[in-house]
Design a protein around this motif. Structure first.
Motif, PDB file in Angstrom:
ATOM      1  N   GLY A   7       8.411  70.285 -48.801  1.00 40.46           N
ATOM      2  CA  GLY A   7       8.653  69.822 -47.228  1.00 40.46           C
ATOM      3  C   GLY A   7      10.109  69.276 -47.096  1.00 40.46           C
ATOM      4  O   GLY A   7      10.530  69.497 -45.888  1.00 40.46           O
ATOM      5  N   TRP A   8      10.858  69.015 -48.129  1.00 44.13           N
ATOM      6  CA  TRP A   8      12.203  68.753 -48.116  1.00 44.13           C
ATOM      7  C   TRP A   8      13.148  70.103 -47.790  1.00 44.13           C
ATOM      8  O   TRP A   8      14.450  70.065 -47.472  1.00 44.13           O
ATOM      9  N   ASP A   9      12.590  71.419 -47.989  1.00 45.45           N
ATOM     10  CA  ASP A   9      13.169  72.477 -47.718  1.00 45.45           C
ATOM     11  C   ASP A   9      13.017  72.941 -46.319  1.00 45.45           C
ATOM     12  O   ASP A   9      13.567  73.887 -45.762  1.00 45.45           O
ATOM     13  N   SER A  10      12.225  72.343 -45.636  1.00 44.17           N
ATOM     14  CA  SER A  10      11.990  72.682 -44.025  1.00 44.17           C
ATOM     15  C   SER A  10      12.933  72.231 -43.453  1.00 44.17           C
ATOM     16  O   SER A  10      13.819  71.414 -43.704  1.00 44.17           O
ATOM     17  N   ALA A  11      13.122  72.668 -42.103  1.00 47.48           N
ATOM     18  CA  ALA A  11      14.374  72.394 -41.114  1.00 47.48           C
ATOM     19  C   ALA A  11      14.100  70.916 -40.999  1.00 47.48           C
ATOM     20  O   ALA A  11      15.344  69.914 -40.833  1.00 47.48           O
ATOM     21  N   GLU A  12      12.791  70.173 -40.613  1.00 45.97           N
ATOM     22  CA  GLU A  12      12.638  68.810 -40.496  1.00 45.97           C
ATOM     23  C   GLU A  12      13.179  68.120 -41.805  1.00 45.97           C
ATOM     24  O   GLU A  12      13.642  66.876 -41.455  1.00 45.97           O
ATOM     25  N   GLY A  13      12.593  68.459 -43.007  1.00 44.65           N
ATOM     26  CA  GLY A  13      12.915  67.800 -44.048  1.00 44.65           C
ATOM     27  C   GLY A  13      14.523  67.569 -44.185  1.00 44.65           C
ATOM     28  O   GLY A  13      15.099  66.567 -44.746  1.00 44.65           O
ATOM     29  N   ASP A  51      20.387  63.955 -42.864  1.00 44.67           N
ATOM     30  CA  ASP A  51      21.543  63.788 -41.970  1.00 44.67           C
ATOM     31  C   ASP A  51      21.395  62.789 -40.763  1.00 44.67           C
ATOM     32  O   ASP A  51      22.460  62.949 -39.938  1.00 44.67           O
ATOM     33  N   SER A  52      20.153  62.344 -40.705  1.00 46.99           N
ATOM     34  CA  SER A  52      19.941  61.386 -39.739  1.00 46.99           C
ATOM     35  C   SER A  52      20.146  60.122 -40.070  1.00 46.99           C
ATOM     36  O   SER A  52      20.822  59.622 -40.640  1.00 46.99           O
ATOM     37  N   ASP A  53      19.808  59.060 -39.072  1.00 51.51           N
ATOM     38  CA  ASP A  53      19.905  57.696 -39.297  1.00 51.51           C
ATOM     39  C   ASP A  53      18.422  56.981 -39.077  1.00 51.51           C
ATOM     40  O   ASP A  53      17.677  57.614 -38.528  1.00 51.51           O
TER      41      ASP A  53
END
Length: 431
Positions: free
Chosen positions: A385-391, A396-398
């Motif tokens: 899941g961490w390799d998906s775009a969402e992951g 890089d978010s907050d």
């Protein structure tokens, strides 16, 4: 030949032998694209094999070796016997402390003269042998002057003595073509805070290690500088407790790019970890250098420095080593000693031979697990899941943005099985 090993012959690989032989360790067998000898890079520890007299906290020496006196003649005999054993075992490396190879003098200068003479003698022995030096180190713990530490000692004179000792041991390691230099703080800790200045001692230890790195570059030593974590041995509070502690220390003093780890199985256990944990952590931090292979007594809980005999444990250790790309300058040093009742010369050979076989079995199992790929595939699937775009976007978010996304979502996430029992069953297929 000396008289010590006079009745013994060089060991060979003979899996069907009922005599003293290697049944699993075949140095020329190719495992994962490399000779087994080149993977394992075995080394004999000079101190346990030739300098330790067989004592314990409740009893004196049990070994009666012909070189057990403080004379240069005995030091040379000890070296002769050592290289005979290296040849009998056909090992590529050995390791030493300065105090293992030379008698103590009445002054620093006399001890240094003895040491330098023995370094030259070892160099002569090495010219006629395949066995080279994996690493050298300084004994900064046995003598009473080091009872409050070496680099961390409250007396500047002891710090200076220790620095001079390490300087000369580094010179000797460089002269003999050693592939690493190890610093391990057997007494770099404290017994009570009532007489200890933690900040001062930490600063001393950091500067001492910086000096060692500076001197490495000054003399052109190309080997690795290694630090060996030493939990609870003998101080309860050691500054070099485990890999994570040492890495924090290296970062504090700007040494994380200069120093790697020499990790011992017994010390990992004393720190409350597994051996493979310490290896995996060091590899993930880019500081895995070399290993000391032994085992503890799991009933007493102490670091008894026994030869390894647990193939599944060893296999998991070499699995991490192979995953990290294998050894470069490092290797497998047997920081292991005979039991007090194992008095005969043949016991020294048998202890090492059995350990080498255990390591060979562990290496082959580790290589087979990696080639099979199931463990790594299941690990990759667990984190997919961490390799998906969402992951990838999450890191890089907050918090505010993530919270808004979660609050506008639908069904709560469900946990997934870690499959630990299945993974353990997979390992058991190979060991």
């Amino acid at each position: 030949m000396t008289e010590f090993f006079k009745d013994l012959n060089r060991l060979s690989y003979d899996p069907d032998s009922t005599d003293l032989a290697f049944r699993h360790y075949n140095p020329d067998e190719v495992v994962a694209g490399k000779r087994m000898e080149d993977h394992l890079r075995f080394a004999v520890a000079y101190w346990h094999s030739f300098a330790w007299p067989g004592g314990d906290p409740f009893g004196g020496p049990t070994f009666d070796r012909p070189w057990f006196d403080e004379s240069m003649q005995s030091a040379r005999l000890k070296a002769d016997v050592a290289f005979e054993m290296f040849d009998l075992l056909n090992v590529p490396f050995f390791c030493w402390h300065d105090a293992d190879i030379r008698p103590e003098g009445d002054t620093f200068a006399e001890s240094l003269r003895n040491f330098q003479e023995m370094v030259d003698y070892l160099g002569t022995k090495m010219e006629a042998s395949k066995t080279k030096l994996l690493w050298g180190t300084a004994n900064l713990f046995s003598h009473r002057r080091f009872m409050a530490g070496a680099a961390t000692n409250p007396d500047p004179e002891i710090f200076a003595w220790s620095a001079a000792t390490v300087k000369n041991c580094m010179d000797a390691t460089h002269k003999l073509g050693g592939q690493n230099y190890v610093l391990w703080g057997g007494r770099e800790g404290y017994e009570t805070l009532l007489n200890t200045d933690l900040r001062r001692e930490r600063q001393q230890a950091g500067r001492f290690l910086q000096m060692a790195v500076e001197y490495k570059h000054k003399i052109g030593f190309k080997g690795a500088i290694l630090v060996e974590p030493k939990p609870q041995e003998p101080s309860k509070h050691q500054y070099d407790y485990d890999v994570a502690t040492v890495y924090g220390f290296l970062k504090e003093f700007g040494l994380e790019g200069e120093v790697q780890m020499n990790i011992e199985q017994g010390h990992a256990i004393l720190a409350g970890h597994s051996f493979e944990h310490e290896l995996a952590l060091a590899a993930s931090l880019g500081i895995l250098g070399s290993i000391d292979m032994n085992r503890n007594d799991y009933q007493s809980g102490w670091d008894t420095d026994q030869f390894p005999n647990n193939v599944p444990e060893v296999a998991l250790a070499y699995y991490e080593v192979l995953k990290a790309g294998g050894f470069t300058t490092g290797g497998t040093n047997f920081d292991a000693k005979l039991r007090r009742q194992s008095l005969d010369p043949v016991d020294l050979i048998a202890g090492h031979a059995g350990a080498m076989d255990v390591c060979a079995r562990g290496l082959k199992a580790a290589a087979a697990m990696l080639e099979d790929g199931t463990l790594e595939a299941m690990r990759a699937e667990r984190y997919a899941g961490w390799d998906s775009a969402e992951g990838k976007a999450l890191l890089d978010s907050d918090f505010a943005t993530i919270a808004a996304q979660v609050e506008s979502g639908g069904t709560p996430p469900e946990p997934r099985s870690g499959r630990q029992e299945i993974l353990e069953n997979i390992v058991n297929r190979f060991v």
